[in-house]
Design a protein around this motif. Structure first.
Motif, mmCIF file in Angstrom:
data_model
loop_
_atom_site.group_PDB
_atom_site.id
_atom_site.type_symbol
_atom_site.label_atom_id
_atom_site.label_comp_id
_atom_site.label_asym_id
_atom_site.label_seq_id
_atom_site.Cartn_x
_atom_site.Cartn_y
_atom_site.Cartn_z
ATOM 1 N N VAL A 158 10.951 7.377 -21.688
ATOM 2 C CA VAL A 158 11.360 6.638 -20.492
ATOM 3 C C VAL A 158 12.602 5.789 -20.796
ATOM 4 N N TYR A 210 17.149 -3.951 -19.890
ATOM 5 C CA TYR A 210 15.694 -3.852 -19.711
ATOM 6 C C TYR A 210 14.972 -4.077 -21.036
ATOM 7 N N ILE A 247 9.094 -4.491 -18.528
ATOM 8 C CA ILE A 247 8.030 -3.550 -18.189
ATOM 9 C C ILE A 247 7.111 -3.359 -19.391
ATOM 10 N N PRO A 253 11.391 -10.646 -13.948
ATOM 11 C CA PRO A 253 10.244 -9.744 -13.739
ATOM 12 C C PRO A 253 10.649 -8.284 -13.521
ATOM 13 N N GLU A 254 11.831 -8.068 -12.987
ATOM 14 C CA GLU A 254 12.273 -6.693 -12.720
ATOM 15 C C GLU A 254 12.833 -6.013 -13.958
ATOM 16 N N ARG A 255 13.099 -6.796 -14.986
ATOM 17 C CA ARG A 255 13.728 -6.234 -16.198
ATOM 18 C C ARG A 255 12.731 -6.086 -17.339
ATOM 19 N N VAL A 272 4.756 -0.948 -20.661
ATOM 20 C CA VAL A 272 4.450 0.450 -20.360
ATOM 21 C C VAL A 272 3.047 0.849 -20.807
ATOM 22 N N LEU A 278 16.091 5.972 -18.817
ATOM 23 C CA LEU A 278 16.600 4.745 -18.185
ATOM 24 C C LEU A 278 17.999 4.420 -18.731
ATOM 25 N N ASN A 315 21.947 1.992 -18.366
ATOM 26 C CA ASN A 315 21.292 0.729 -18.722
ATOM 27 C C ASN A 315 21.215 0.549 -20.241
#
Lengths: 268, 325
Positions: free
Chosen positions: B55, B20, B43, B39-41, B45, B59, B64
Motif C-alpha cells: 500500500v 503519510y 493510518i 488524522p488524515e495523514r 493498517v 500511495l 506522496n
C-alpha cells in the motif's frame, strides 16, 4: 474498437508472441483476454493514459504472468508500436514475460510475484481518495493468486478504508500452476468470502462482454467491489481450454498451426 | 531516538500535505499528537506488514512521501519481497522505519531482535540505509530521508540512547560519516546506538596511549568510501562496531572497500554478532556483554591486537559516560 474485436486481437497477437518467444502462460492470457479487452475498450481514455493524466483509469495486472495480454491491448489501442510486440521475451527487450512498467508507456506497475499488485492497487486507490480525485482503480488477480495471504490483508484494508474506487476482478479459471485450485488449496466460495470481508460482490461470466461491462460500471457508495469472473483457462483454442499444460507449453509446429486456424475461424 | 524521529516528522507533516505515516499497529503512545493533529495523514493498517509495504508503494507512486513504521524485523523482513518488488524496484518514495535495532529489545527474545536487517537490506538495490547513533543523528537522518525522493530504510533504537553528539546536526549529507575525534594508530567506525560502547572504547584507548580516531556512520548505504580509504591507508588498524550479524552488515561493507584497496593498508577487526541467535534472556546491557559488544570488550580486543597492556578501568574507561569533544 469494440471490446470483442480487441479480445480477439489480444489472443491472436499473444499466440504469435508466445510462439516466437517460446514463452509460457498462454492459457492465462486467453483466460483473462476478455476482461482486459473490456477494461481497455470501455474504461480507458487513451489520451489520458498517454499523458499520465492524474484522473486516468488505473489498471493493475496483479497476475503479472498474463502480461502479454496487456502489451497486446496497448499495441492494439495505439499506445505501443505493434512491431514492439515481436520483441516480447526476446534478448534486450523491455517486454518481460511478467508485466513490466519500466520504459513501457501505459503500464502502471510491474508485477509477477503474486499477491502484491493488489496491495499496490489499494495504495493507488487510497491516494486517489485522499487527494479527492475521481479515478477508478481496477486490479486483476487470479484465483490461484488468492492463495496468498497478502490478498486477504488487502481485502480487510480496502474495506476498512472504504475504497469504493477500487474494483478487483478475480479471473476465476479453477486452475493454478500445478493443477486444479480445488485440489491444491481450495478457495471454496469466493463470493461469500469477499462478502464476509465487507466487499460488494458480483459473480459473472468472465467471457461475456456485456455482463462484464455492466459489472465493471458499478460503484458502491462505500464498499470496494469484487467481480468474480468465471473463466475458462485457454479460452478460444479448443485443445488449450481447461488444460494446464498450456500454463507452461509454447505452441509450436502443428499445435501452433491448429491454434492459428481456430483463432482465424473466430476472426470478428 | 524514536522521539526525535516523531518530532521531526511532526514538523515536516505540518508543511507537507502529501506526507503519510502508516503504522503496523505499533508505537502505542508514540504517535498520539501526530495522529491528533494529522488524522488524515496517519493510518494504522493493522498487523499486516505485507499489505502495509505494498500500500505504501502504491500511495508513494501517486506522488506522496510515505513513512511506514513497525518494530524490529516486522517493517522490512516480514514483508521483504514487497519491500524489494513494490518499494525498491519501483523506486517508490517510501521510508521504512524499524524501531528497536539490534538486541535493544533484550528480554523480548529473538523474534524481536533485529540482527540481520542491515545485511539483508544492504543487498536490496535502490535502498538507502540509515542507522543513527543517537537522537541528534535520528533527527538528521529523518530529515535527510524525507528530502531524498528514494526508498530508505531507517533503523532506530528503542529509546533513551546515550547521546554521542552535543548538539543538532545541520544539513546532514547522506553517505557521510561524522568525525567525533581524530587519531592515527587505529580508527573505530561504528553505526547505530552501539556507537556509545564504541565511544567508550575509543576514549579509553586514547587514555591508554593509542591514538584512536572515532567516527559514527549514520548512513550504512551508500558508504563513505573516501573516508574509509583515507583511514585504511593512514592507520594500522580499523575496527567496525555494529549491533548486527558479522555477515553482510556494516563491517562487511567496510571490509569490501578495504579488500579492494591496493597497496599497504590497515588490517580490519569487526565487532558484531557472530552469526548466531541467543536463547539467553536479559536486558540490553546484559546481552551486549553476552555478545562482547561492550566498550570493555572492544577496548580489550584492540589493546591485544595493538600489543599494548592496559586495563579499561585503570585508564578511566569505566567512568566514561559522556564524550569530550
Amino acid at each position: 474498437m469494440e471490446s470483442k474485436i480487441l479480445a480477439w486481437q489480444i489472443r491472436r497477437d499473444v499466440l504469435d508472441m508466445v510462439h516466437s518467444a517460446h514463452a509460457s502462460h498462454i492459457g492465462s492470457v486467453f483466460s483473462v483476454a476478455d476482461i482486459v479487452a473490456v477494461l481497455y475498450t470501455d474504461f480507458v481514455d487513451k489520451e489520458q493514459l498517454l499523458r499520465r493524466d492524474k484522473e486516468r483509469t488505473r489498471i493493475i495486472l496483479s497476475k503479472g504472468h498474463a502480461g502479454a495480454a496487456i502489451y497486446a491491448a496497448l499495441a492494439e489501442i495505439g499506445l505501443m508500436d505493434k512491431k514492439e510486440l515481436q520483441t516480447y521475451g526476446m534478448n534486450g527487450s523491455k517486454l518481460s514475460c511478467h508485466v513490466s512498467h519500466n520504459h513501457v508507456a501505459g503500464i502502471e506497475i510491474s508485477t509477477g510475484s503474486l499477491g502484491q499488485g493488489v496491495g499496490m492497487a489499494a495504495g493507488i486507490a487510497l491516494a486517489g481518495k485522499k487527494a479527492g480525485r475521481h479515478y477508478r482503480t481496477f486490479v486483476i488477480a487470479g484465483d490461484g493468486e488468492c492463495n496468498e495471504g497478502s490478498v486477504w490483508e488487502m481485502a480487510l484494508f480496502a474495506r476498512q478504508q472504504k475504497l469504493n474506487n477500487l474494483t478487483m476482478i478475480v479471473d476465476c479459471n479453477g486452475l493454478q500452476a500445478m493443477g486444479k485450485t480445488a485440489d491444491i488449496l481450495d478457495m471454496r466460495d469466493f463470493e461469500s468470502k469477499f462478502d464476509s470481508f465487507g466487499w460488494h460482490v458480483q459473480s459473472v461470466n468472465g467471457h461475456d462482454h456485456a455482463v462484464l461491462k455492466a459489472a465493471l460500471l458499478y460503484v458502491d457508495e462505500t464498499k470496494p467491489t469484487c467481480i468474480i469472473a468465471n473463466t475458462v483457462k485457454g479460452k478460444g483454442v479448443s485443445f488449450m481450454e481447461n488444460n494446464n499444460l498450456w500454463h507452461y507449453r509454447d505452441p509450436q509446429g502443428e499445435a501452433y498451426d491448429n491454434a492459428v486456424m481456430e483463432l482465424e475461424r473466430q476472426r470478428p | 531516538m524514536r522521539n526525535a524521529f516523531v518530532n521531526t516528522l511532526s514538523t515536516l507533516v505540518a508543511e507537507d500535505k502529501n506526507l503519510y505515516l502508516l503504522v503496523g499497529d505499533m508505537g502505542f503512545g508514540l504517535f498520539n499528537s501526530f495522529q491528533e493533529n494529522n488524522p488524515e495523514r496517519f493510518i494504522n493498517v493493522g498487523i499486516a506488514e505485507q499489505n502495509m509495504a505494498a500500500v505504501a508503494a502504491g500511495l508513494a507512486l501517486e506522488g506522496n512521501t510515505v513513512f511506514v513504521y513497525s518494530l524490529a524485523n516486522f517493517s522490512a523482513l516480514r514483508c521483504l519481497e514487497q519491500v524489494r518488488n513494490c518499494v525498491a524496484y519501483h523506486q517508490a518514495n517510501v521510508k521504512i522505519i524499524s524501531a528497536g535495532a539490534g538486541i535493544s529489545y533484550g528480554t523480548l527474545g529473538i523474534t524481536h531482535h533485529s540482527t540481520e536487517d542491515l545485511s539483508i537490506m544492504r543487498a536490496v538495490p535502490n535502498m538507502i540505509i540509515f542507522s543513527p547513533a543517537d537522537a541528534y543523528e535520528s533527527a538528521a537522518v529523518t530529515l535527510a530521508a524525507y528530502k531524498v525522493d528514494k526508498p530508505c530504510y531507517l533503523r532506530l533504537g528503542r529509546g533513551r540512547e546515550s547521546l554521542i553528539h552535543q548538539h543538532e546536526i545541520d544539513n546532514y549529507t547522506i553517505g557521510k560519516a561524522i568525525k567525533i575525534f581524530d587519531g592515527n594508530d587505529c580508527a573505530i567506525f561504528s553505526t547505530g546506538a552501539i556507537s556509545y560502547e564504541a565511544s567508550r572504547a575509543a576514549k579509553a584507548l586514547n587514555a591508554a596511549g593509542i591514538s584512536a580516531a572515532f567516527f559514527t556512520f549514520p548512513t550504512v548505504k551508500p558508504m563513505d568510501v573516501e573516508l574509509i580509504e583515507e583511514y585504511a591507508r593512514k592507520c594500522k588498524m580499523i575496527v567496525t562496531v555494529e549491533e548486527n550479524n558479522t555477515i553482510g552488515g556494516f563491517g562487511s561493507a567496510i571490509a569490501e572497500i578495504i579488500a579492494e584497496l591496493k597497496g599497504e593498508k590497515a588490517f580490519l577487526k569487526r565487532v558484531a554478532i557472530n552469526d548466531e541467535f541467543t536463547s539467553v534472556v536479559g536486558s540490553h546491557d546484559y546481552l551486549k556483554s553476552y555478545y562482547k559488544l561492550k566498550g570493555e570488550n572492544i577496548f580489550d580486543m584492540v589493546a591485544k591486537e595493538m600489543s599494548i597492556s592496559a586495563d579499561f578501568d585503570a585508564v578511566g574507561g569505566g567512568a566514561t559516560n559522556c564524550l569530550n569533544h
